[in-house]
Design an enzyme around this catalytic site. Structure first.
Site, mmCIF file in Angstrom:
data_model
loop_
_atom_site.group_PDB
_atom_site.id
_atom_site.type_symbol
_atom_site.label_atom_id
_atom_site.label_comp_id
_atom_site.label_asym_id
_atom_site.label_seq_id
_atom_site.Cartn_x
_atom_site.Cartn_y
_atom_site.Cartn_z
ATOM 1 N N SER A 193 0.991 5.818 2.329
ATOM 2 C CA SER A 193 1.382 7.237 2.371
ATOM 3 C C SER A 193 0.204 8.068 1.884
ATOM 4 O O SER A 193 -0.708 7.537 1.221
ATOM 5 C CB SER A 193 2.576 7.442 1.440
ATOM 6 O OG SER A 193 2.790 8.817 1.193
ATOM 7 N N TYR B 96 7.716 5.825 -6.191
ATOM 8 C CA TYR B 96 7.326 5.728 -4.781
ATOM 9 C C TYR B 96 5.804 5.768 -4.660
ATOM 10 O O TYR B 96 5.186 4.910 -4.013
ATOM 11 C CB TYR B 96 7.958 6.885 -4.012
ATOM 12 C CG TYR B 96 7.547 6.929 -2.561
ATOM 13 C CD1 TYR B 96 7.981 5.948 -1.667
ATOM 14 C CD2 TYR B 96 6.714 7.936 -2.081
ATOM 15 C CE1 TYR B 96 7.599 5.984 -0.337
ATOM 16 C CE2 TYR B 96 6.327 7.967 -0.750
ATOM 17 C CZ TYR B 96 6.772 7.000 0.115
ATOM 18 O OH TYR B 96 6.387 7.027 1.429
HETATM 19 N N1 NAP Z 1 8.804 10.101 6.296
HETATM 20 C C1 NAP Z 1 7.784 10.434 5.526
HETATM 21 O O1 NAP Z 1 7.569 11.614 5.171
HETATM 22 C C2 NAP Z 1 6.802 9.372 5.120
HETATM 23 C C3 NAP Z 1 5.560 9.781 4.579
HETATM 24 C C4 NAP Z 1 4.660 8.820 4.183
HETATM 25 C C5 NAP Z 1 4.958 7.466 4.312
HETATM 26 N N2 NAP Z 1 6.163 7.081 4.820
HETATM 27 C C6 NAP Z 1 6.440 5.647 4.917
HETATM 28 O O2 NAP Z 1 6.766 5.330 6.251
HETATM 29 C C7 NAP Z 1 7.526 4.111 6.260
HETATM 30 C C8 NAP Z 1 8.685 4.277 7.232
HETATM 31 O O3 NAP Z 1 9.538 5.314 6.785
HETATM 32 P P1 NAP Z 1 10.165 6.406 7.760
HETATM 33 O O4 NAP Z 1 9.625 7.712 7.392
HETATM 34 O O5 NAP Z 1 10.066 5.958 9.161
HETATM 35 O O6 NAP Z 1 11.675 6.402 7.244
HETATM 36 P P2 NAP Z 1 13.027 5.756 7.860
HETATM 37 O O7 NAP Z 1 13.331 6.358 9.171
HETATM 38 O O8 NAP Z 1 14.025 5.854 6.763
HETATM 39 O O9 NAP Z 1 12.621 4.242 8.106
HETATM 40 C C9 NAP Z 1 12.588 3.284 7.072
HETATM 41 C C10 NAP Z 1 12.713 1.924 7.713
HETATM 42 O O10 NAP Z 1 12.606 0.933 6.675
HETATM 43 C C11 NAP Z 1 13.704 0.040 6.785
HETATM 44 N N3 NAP Z 1 14.087 -0.454 5.473
HETATM 45 C C12 NAP Z 1 14.240 0.244 4.323
HETATM 46 N N4 NAP Z 1 14.622 -0.575 3.329
HETATM 47 C C13 NAP Z 1 14.699 -1.823 3.877
HETATM 48 C C14 NAP Z 1 15.057 -3.093 3.360
HETATM 49 N N5 NAP Z 1 15.399 -3.278 2.072
HETATM 50 N N6 NAP Z 1 15.047 -4.155 4.206
HETATM 51 C C15 NAP Z 1 14.726 -3.990 5.504
HETATM 52 N N7 NAP Z 1 14.372 -2.816 6.044
HETATM 53 C C16 NAP Z 1 14.367 -1.746 5.228
HETATM 54 C C17 NAP Z 1 14.835 0.865 7.422
HETATM 55 O O11 NAP Z 1 15.692 -0.007 8.158
HETATM 56 P P3 NAP Z 1 17.230 -0.334 7.807
HETATM 57 O O12 NAP Z 1 17.787 0.850 7.085
HETATM 58 O O13 NAP Z 1 17.841 -0.590 9.149
HETATM 59 O O14 NAP Z 1 17.131 -1.561 6.964
HETATM 60 C C18 NAP Z 1 14.054 1.742 8.400
HETATM 61 O O15 NAP Z 1 13.854 1.069 9.617
HETATM 62 C C19 NAP Z 1 7.960 3.870 4.819
HETATM 63 O O16 NAP Z 1 7.180 2.839 4.269
HETATM 64 C C20 NAP Z 1 7.657 5.186 4.126
HETATM 65 O O17 NAP Z 1 7.339 4.993 2.772
HETATM 66 C C21 NAP Z 1 7.087 8.014 5.228
#
Ligand code: NAP
Length: 285
Positions: A144, A157
């Site tokens: 991130s 986080y």
């Molecule tokens: N959105 C932002 O602003 C942002 C910014 C910087 C970095 N990120 C990073 O981007 C990555 C993806 O996040 P996103 O923004 O795409 O959010 P998201 O739509 O909530 O996706 C998160 C994904 O992680 C999976 N997940 C979470 N906990 C899990 C567990 N215990 N076991 C298996 N799967 C798990 C969820 O799948 P299930 O719920 O189906 O298990 C989902 O597919 C993350 O690492 C996040 O830290 C996001």
């Protein structure tokens, strides 16, 4: 040299929504077969359907990334179904919006288990298998922009994301002579279900998610933007994937000058406090 992705295979964790799902589809459009994982089977099936529409093979494993043996299972299934794996993207993760003191020990451990330890296990297991097979590969981890600076109520986080960043940069140098490249991905605020999931993890109803509604448009992006950048990195490996020059520059200033960082955070915190006070103050009659 630009790498041809056609016929190659990638494993993506957290592929049931957001950045992982968008990246899975973009990889398929670039010619890759994709193995997806996450806990929500219905959502994974939607993504595999879209990958198959691109004419590529897709398979899924339903489970928690912290399940014992998950990494080995993912690599086994990719090799059985696609005959290979060339890349892994450790993307699964969630956030928490709680102060350092409010978080319990269990909450600290769980967020590190999901965001950091599950990812390191996948990258290490994949690297060992690539070395055994004497094959090149590309290992990516979704960190991130908060890997470079932290924010109040985001300490846990940001700490997991900084740990991922440190892991990837060291691992890249340890493995580069074996033709295994390691990259970290640094998204800025991205419009996914991340904010609802973070609210749930912090013990608040998803309706109270800290949605990026009031974040300036320049600082918000769609997951497809990250997906395109990840695929560009698969074509031409680079150490860190960034999608915002502005935030990358701000992060640089914050690293160079902790005073600038403190000033910026005080301003932001003061604005948040004013907004909270206004919300709690009854309107004048
Ligand atoms: N959105 C932002 O602003 C942002 C910014 C910087 C970095 N990120 C990073 O981007 C990555 C993806 O996040 P996103 O923004 O795409 O959010 P998201 O739509 O909530 O996706 C998160 C994904 O992680 C999976 N997940 C979470 N906990 C899990 C567990 N215990 N076991 C298996 N799967 C798990 C969820 O799948 P299930 O719920 O189906 O298990 C989902 O597919 C993350 O690492 C996040 O830290 C996001």
């Amino acid at each position: 040299m630009r790498r041809d992705l056609h016929g190659k295979a990638i494993i993506i964790t957290g592929a049931s929504s957001g950045i992982g799902a968008a990246t899975a589809i973009r990889c398929a459009e670039a010619g890759m077969d994709v193995l997806l994982t996450g806990r929500r089977e219905d959502r994974l099936r939607e993504v595999t359907g879209q990958i198959e529409q691109c004419g590529r093979r897709a398979d899924l494993i339903v489970g928690d990334v912290t399940d014992p043996g998950m990494s080995g299972r993912l690599l086994d299934v990719a090799e059985q179904e696609f005959g290979r794996f060339d890349a892994v993207f450790a993307n699964a993760g969630y956030g928490m919006n709680k102060s350092v003191l409010d978080m319990t020990d269990e909450e600290w451990r769980r967020i590190f288990d999901v965001n950091f330890f599950a990812g390191i296990e996948l990258l290490r297991t994949a690297a060992r298998r690539l070395l055994d097979r004497d094959r090149p590969g590309h290992l990516l981890m979704c960190s991130s922009c908060l890997s470079k600076f932290s924010l109040p109520r985001h300490s846990a986080y940001a700490a997991t994301k900084a740990a991922q960043n440190a892991l990837c940069s060291a691992m890249r140098h340890e493995l580069r002579h074996h033709h295994i490249y390691v990259s970290s991905v640094h998204p800025i605020t991205t419009t996914t279900e991340f904010f609802q999931a973070s609210a749930r993890a912090s013990g608040r109803p998803p309706e109270q998610a800290m949605l990026p509604d009031h974040t300036p448009g320049l600082l918000v992006q769609r997951p497809e933007r990250v997906a395109r950048a990840v695929v560009r990195c698969l074509h031409r490996p680079c150490p860190e994937v960034w999608t915002s020059l502005l935030v990358r520059t701000i992060a640089g200033f914050m690293t160079i000058s902790p005073r600038f960082y403190d000033w910026a955070i005080r301003r932001q915190t003061a604005a948040e406090l004013r907004a909270e006070v206004q919300k709690d103050t009854p309107a004048e009659r």
